[in-house]
Design an enzyme around this catalytic site. Structure first.
Site, PDB file in Angstrom:
ATOM      1  N   HIS A 169      -1.649  -2.222  -9.906  1.00 44.62           N
ATOM      2  CA  HIS A 169      -2.611  -1.640  -8.977  1.00 44.62           C
ATOM      3  C   HIS A 169      -3.833  -2.541  -8.903  1.00 44.62           C
ATOM      4  O   HIS A 169      -4.225  -3.127  -9.915  1.00 44.62           O
ATOM      5  CB  HIS A 169      -3.030  -0.233  -9.428  1.00 44.62           C
ATOM      6  CG  HIS A 169      -3.647   0.557  -8.326  1.00 44.62           C
ATOM      7  ND1 HIS A 169      -4.988   0.488  -8.030  1.00 44.62           N
ATOM      8  CD2 HIS A 169      -3.091   1.403  -7.420  1.00 44.62           C
ATOM      9  CE1 HIS A 169      -5.229   1.266  -6.988  1.00 44.62           C
ATOM     10  NE2 HIS A 169      -4.119   1.829  -6.596  1.00 44.62           N
TER      11      HIS A 169
ATOM     12  N   HIS B 209       0.881  -1.187   0.000  1.00 46.73           N
ATOM     13  CA  HIS B 209       0.000   0.000   0.000  1.00 46.73           C
ATOM     14  C   HIS B 209       0.913   1.230   0.000  1.00 46.73           C
ATOM     15  O   HIS B 209       1.649   1.449  -0.963  1.00 46.73           O
ATOM     16  CB  HIS B 209      -0.904  -0.110   1.223  1.00 46.73           C
ATOM     17  CG  HIS B 209      -2.029   0.880   1.297  1.00 46.73           C
ATOM     18  ND1 HIS B 209      -2.410   1.680   0.254  1.00 46.73           N
ATOM     19  CD2 HIS B 209      -2.893   1.179   2.327  1.00 46.73           C
ATOM     20  CE1 HIS B 209      -3.438   2.432   0.633  1.00 46.73           C
ATOM     21  NE2 HIS B 209      -3.744   2.150   1.887  1.00 46.73           N
TER      22      HIS B 209
ATOM     23  N   ASP C 217       3.202   5.729  -7.130  1.00 46.32           N
ATOM     24  CA  ASP C 217       4.331   5.617  -6.204  1.00 46.32           C
ATOM     25  C   ASP C 217       5.661   5.461  -6.907  1.00 46.32           C
ATOM     26  O   ASP C 217       6.710   5.765  -6.334  1.00 46.32           O
ATOM     27  CB  ASP C 217       4.109   4.448  -5.238  1.00 46.32           C
ATOM     28  CG  ASP C 217       3.036   4.774  -4.228  1.00 46.32           C
ATOM     29  OD1 ASP C 217       2.869   5.968  -3.945  1.00 46.32           O
ATOM     30  OD2 ASP C 217       2.364   3.859  -3.759  1.00 46.32           O
TER      31      ASP C 217
HETATM   32  N1  CMC Z   1       5.631  -7.171 -10.324  1.00 41.62           N
HETATM   33  C1  CMC Z   1       5.526  -8.382 -10.915  1.00 41.62           C
HETATM   34  N2  CMC Z   1       4.379  -9.062 -11.062  1.00 41.62           N
HETATM   35  C2  CMC Z   1       3.266  -8.500 -10.560  1.00 41.62           C
HETATM   36  C3  CMC Z   1       3.284  -7.243  -9.924  1.00 41.62           C
HETATM   37  C4  CMC Z   1       4.511  -6.577  -9.818  1.00 41.62           C
HETATM   38  N3  CMC Z   1       4.590  -5.362  -9.230  1.00 41.62           N
HETATM   39  N4  CMC Z   1       2.030  -6.918  -9.520  1.00 41.62           N
HETATM   40  C5  CMC Z   1       1.254  -7.940  -9.884  1.00 41.62           C
HETATM   41  N5  CMC Z   1       1.993  -8.906 -10.526  1.00 41.62           N
HETATM   42  C6  CMC Z   1       1.484 -10.145 -11.173  1.00 41.62           C
HETATM   43  C7  CMC Z   1       1.132 -11.203 -10.147  1.00 41.62           C
HETATM   44  O1  CMC Z   1       2.213 -12.065  -9.913  1.00 41.62           O
HETATM   45  C8  CMC Z   1      -0.022 -11.902 -10.857  1.00 41.62           C
HETATM   46  O2  CMC Z   1       0.530 -12.725 -11.872  1.00 41.62           O
HETATM   47  P1  CMC Z   1      -0.220 -14.113 -12.291  1.00 41.62           P
HETATM   48  O3  CMC Z   1      -1.559 -13.703 -12.820  1.00 41.62           O
HETATM   49  O4  CMC Z   1       0.665 -14.725 -13.311  1.00 41.62           O
HETATM   50  O5  CMC Z   1      -0.328 -14.909 -11.025  1.00 41.62           O
HETATM   51  C9  CMC Z   1      -0.749 -10.774 -11.564  1.00 41.62           C
HETATM   52  O6  CMC Z   1       0.252  -9.783 -11.810  1.00 41.62           O
HETATM   53  C10 CMC Z   1      -1.897 -10.162 -10.748  1.00 41.62           C
HETATM   54  O7  CMC Z   1      -1.353  -9.791  -9.478  1.00 41.62           O
HETATM   55  P2  CMC Z   1      -2.205  -9.723  -8.135  1.00 41.62           P
HETATM   56  O8  CMC Z   1      -1.277  -9.839  -6.986  1.00 41.62           O
HETATM   57  O9  CMC Z   1      -3.357 -10.694  -8.221  1.00 41.62           O
HETATM   58  O10 CMC Z   1      -2.797  -8.269  -8.251  1.00 41.62           O
HETATM   59  P3  CMC Z   1      -3.432  -7.452  -7.079  1.00 41.62           P
HETATM   60  O11 CMC Z   1      -4.468  -6.600  -7.700  1.00 41.62           O
HETATM   61  O12 CMC Z   1      -3.854  -8.343  -5.955  1.00 41.62           O
HETATM   62  O13 CMC Z   1      -2.199  -6.590  -6.530  1.00 41.62           O
HETATM   63  C11 CMC Z   1      -0.723  -4.816  -6.076  1.00 41.62           C
HETATM   64  C12 CMC Z   1      -2.058  -5.219  -6.698  1.00 41.62           C
HETATM   65  C13 CMC Z   1      -0.598  -3.295  -6.119  1.00 41.62           C
HETATM   66  C14 CMC Z   1      -0.686  -5.250  -4.594  1.00 41.62           C
HETATM   67  C15 CMC Z   1       0.430  -5.483  -6.856  1.00 41.62           C
HETATM   68  O14 CMC Z   1       0.384  -5.106  -8.203  1.00 41.62           O
HETATM   69  C16 CMC Z   1       1.805  -5.184  -6.254  1.00 41.62           C
HETATM   70  O15 CMC Z   1       2.221  -5.880  -5.317  1.00 41.62           O
HETATM   71  N6  CMC Z   1       2.501  -4.105  -6.783  1.00 41.62           N
HETATM   72  C17 CMC Z   1       3.758  -3.690  -6.228  1.00 41.62           C
HETATM   73  C18 CMC Z   1       3.475  -2.839  -4.986  1.00 41.62           C
HETATM   74  C19 CMC Z   1       2.972  -1.458  -5.335  1.00 41.62           C
HETATM   75  O16 CMC Z   1       3.500  -0.774  -6.206  1.00 41.62           O
HETATM   76  N7  CMC Z   1       1.919  -1.009  -4.600  1.00 41.62           N
HETATM   77  C20 CMC Z   1       1.401   0.349  -4.727  1.00 41.62           C
HETATM   78  C21 CMC Z   1       0.028   0.421  -5.227  1.00 41.62           C
HETATM   79  S1  CMC Z   1      -0.409   2.126  -5.628  1.00 41.62           S
HETATM   80  C22 CMC Z   1      -0.487   2.921  -4.114  1.00 41.62           C
HETATM   81  C23 CMC Z   1      -1.771   2.707  -3.407  1.00 41.62           C
HETATM   82  O17 CMC Z   1      -2.834   3.077  -3.941  1.00 41.62           O
HETATM   83  O18 CMC Z   1      -1.709   2.178  -2.261  1.00 41.62           O
END
Ligand code: CMC
Length: 428
Positions: A305, A264, A363
């Site tokens: 995101h 987050h 971010d």
């Molecule tokens: N790098 C590599 N792979 C990723 C990433 C990433 N940053 N984010 C998602 N994926 C992949 C994940 O492995 C999955 O792949 P597969 O379908 O093959 O299993 C797919 O993309 C979907 O990921 P998810 O975890 O189901 O997606 P989510 O919607 O639950 O997660 C997130 C969203 C923001 C937690 C995630 O993208 C992440 O961990 N990003 C890095 C941390 C980050 O930058 N967070 C800030 C968000 S913006 C600030 C805010 O509003 O808080």
């Protein structure tokens, strides 16, 4: 969906669930009638659950839209300033000139913190993470305003909201000064909100300090872009804490705790640290491969995101601001910025990121921008918390002022042991 009901069959009985039609966004099935039929819904991570009704912020993740009270974030970032956005979020409308003056006057008259708050800092190690300090001192504000903690009184709610918005920059800068061992500065109410925050961060009593207007504007824009974001993890935490009737300072401290995590608000700090770990453009392919490897927990921080699956509209604005700041401070040719641009380029072209719609989020650029402003990485999430305070408190006010609001109490899908008899210790 144009229907007003969906029906589900429960043991041969048809149960109608009303469908709510929002002013924007997805139709929403009201699942509350299921409780009468001893049936729960199961949605860990809240991927398909609207936890509340709100009129404050709207996000359309597929089309990259973010509206505060109907106004697009791009217009607010270009034409407004943070305190006006605060007024809008809290009150629902843009202020008239006199409303704006009164609001800015009220915020600036609450910027100081009680002298006793200073002694809290001495209880922390100098190298304490500033988010740990912020959780403590913001929660501690509850102990200073017993006169205005009646959450059912609109005037008490207004004063608490103004106090929180006004004091966050003072407290955030105090955390930084404490880590350096420099004197903590008192606020100066002749400066703008962003200018005074930068002054309290970077000036020392022994020297004159001039604000650079480009950098103050960039700071203000960072505040605007982080002001609110609908029902994210920290806002939902504030609402859940607030649903118990807890006071607003305690609720915001809970929000700060939830914001700290790297998935987050901690992502801007994690994104910059990641750039330092990568170290050199030649290492980018190795890290891209790690991010794509299912057996490697590494993720590209600052990418992806939960809601924005097209692009993050805040990232677009932040990207421009990032370039302006880097030009102003002469860091456009810095190693870390070149590395960031290479990462951005590859991720925007690589099929893994494109097919999963993993775009740079706000971010990614805010980390680089804050670093160029001279702010250390461990303060990034504190700045996010400072800016998000208005969103948290606006959402809290909205919830608390709803007639008959009730405690949030999720249920569970229990998969543990069924009942079993206690085993004495000598028989285990
Ligand atoms: N790098 C590599 N792979 C990723 C990433 C990433 N940053 N984010 C998602 N994926 C992949 C994940 O492995 C999955 O792949 P597969 O379908 O093959 O299993 C797919 O993309 C979907 O990921 P998810 O975890 O189901 O997606 P989510 O919607 O639950 O997660 C997130 C969203 C923001 C937690 C995630 O993208 C992440 O961990 N990003 C890095 C941390 C980050 O930058 N967070 C800030 C968000 S913006 C600030 C805010 O509003 O808080």
């Amino acid at each position: 969906m144009s229907t007003n009901n969906v029906s589900i069959d429960i043991d041969g009985t048809s149960v109608d669930l009303p469908v709510r039609h929002p002013s924007l966004g997805q139709d929403t099935v009201d699942a509350a009638p299921l409780a009468k039929h001893a049936l729960f819904t199961f949605d860990p991570g809240f991927t398909a659950t609207a936890a509340c009704e709100s009129k404050i912020t709207f996000i359309d993740g597929d089309n990259g839209i973010l509206l505060h009270r109907g106004y697009p974030i791009e217009q607010l970032a270009a034409k407004s300033d943070y305190l006006e956005v605060c007024y809008l979020l809290l009150n629902g409308e843009l202020p008239t000139k006199s409303e704006r003056d009164a609001f800015v006057g009220s915020i600036t008259s609450h910027t100081m913190v009680h002298e006793q708050i200073r002694s809290f800092f001495n209880g922390f190690r100098r190298d304490a993470h500033p988010m740990a300090i912020m959780m403590g001192v913001v929660g501690a504000l509850s102990a200073f305003y017993h006169d205005s903690l009646n959450i059912n009184d609109p005037e008490d709610r207004r004063i608490s909201a103004h106090r929180l918005i006004a004091k966050m920059p003072t407290l955030a800068a105090m955390c930084y000064k404490y880590s350096l061992g420099q004197p903590m500065l008192y606020p100066r109410n002749d400066l703008s909100y962003a200018e005074d925050f930068l002054r309290m961060m970077f000036s020392v009593p022994s020297e004159d300090w001039q604000v650079n207007p480009v950098l103050a504007r960039a700071m203000d824009r960072i505040f605007i872009l982080h002001a609110d974001h609908e029902q994210n993890a920290s806002t939902s935490t504030v609402r859940l804490a607030g649903s118990t009737g807890a006071n607003p300072f305690a609720c915001i401290a809970a929000g700060i705790a939830a914001l700290w995590g790297p998935a987050h608000g901690g992502a801007n700090e994690a994104a910059l640290n990641m750039l330092y770990d990568i170290g050199d453009v030649s290492n980018v392919p190795k890290y891209i491969a790690k991010a794509k490897d299912k057996d490697d927990p590494f993720r590209l921080m600052g990418f992806g995101h939960r809601v924005y699956k097209n692009y993050d509209p805040r990232a677009k604005v932040m990207r421009d601001t990032c370039h302006e700041v880097l030009d102003t401070v002469g860091l456009r040719d810095s190693k870390v910025f070149k590395l960031a641009m290479e990462l951005e380029r590859i991720a925007l072209e690589d099929d893994y990121f494109v097919s999963r719609k993993l775009y740079p989020n706000v971010d990614f650029y805010s980390g680089i921008t804050l670093s160029a402003l001279g702010i250390p990485a461990n303060m990034f999430t504190v700045i996010f918390a400072l800016a998000r305070t208005v969103g948290w408190i606006s959402q809290w006010c909205e919830m608390v002022s709803e007639p008959g609001f009730k405690i949030g109490r999720p249920r569970q899908l229990y998969t543990g042991y069924t009942e079993r008899a206690y085993v004495p210790i000598d028989k285990r």
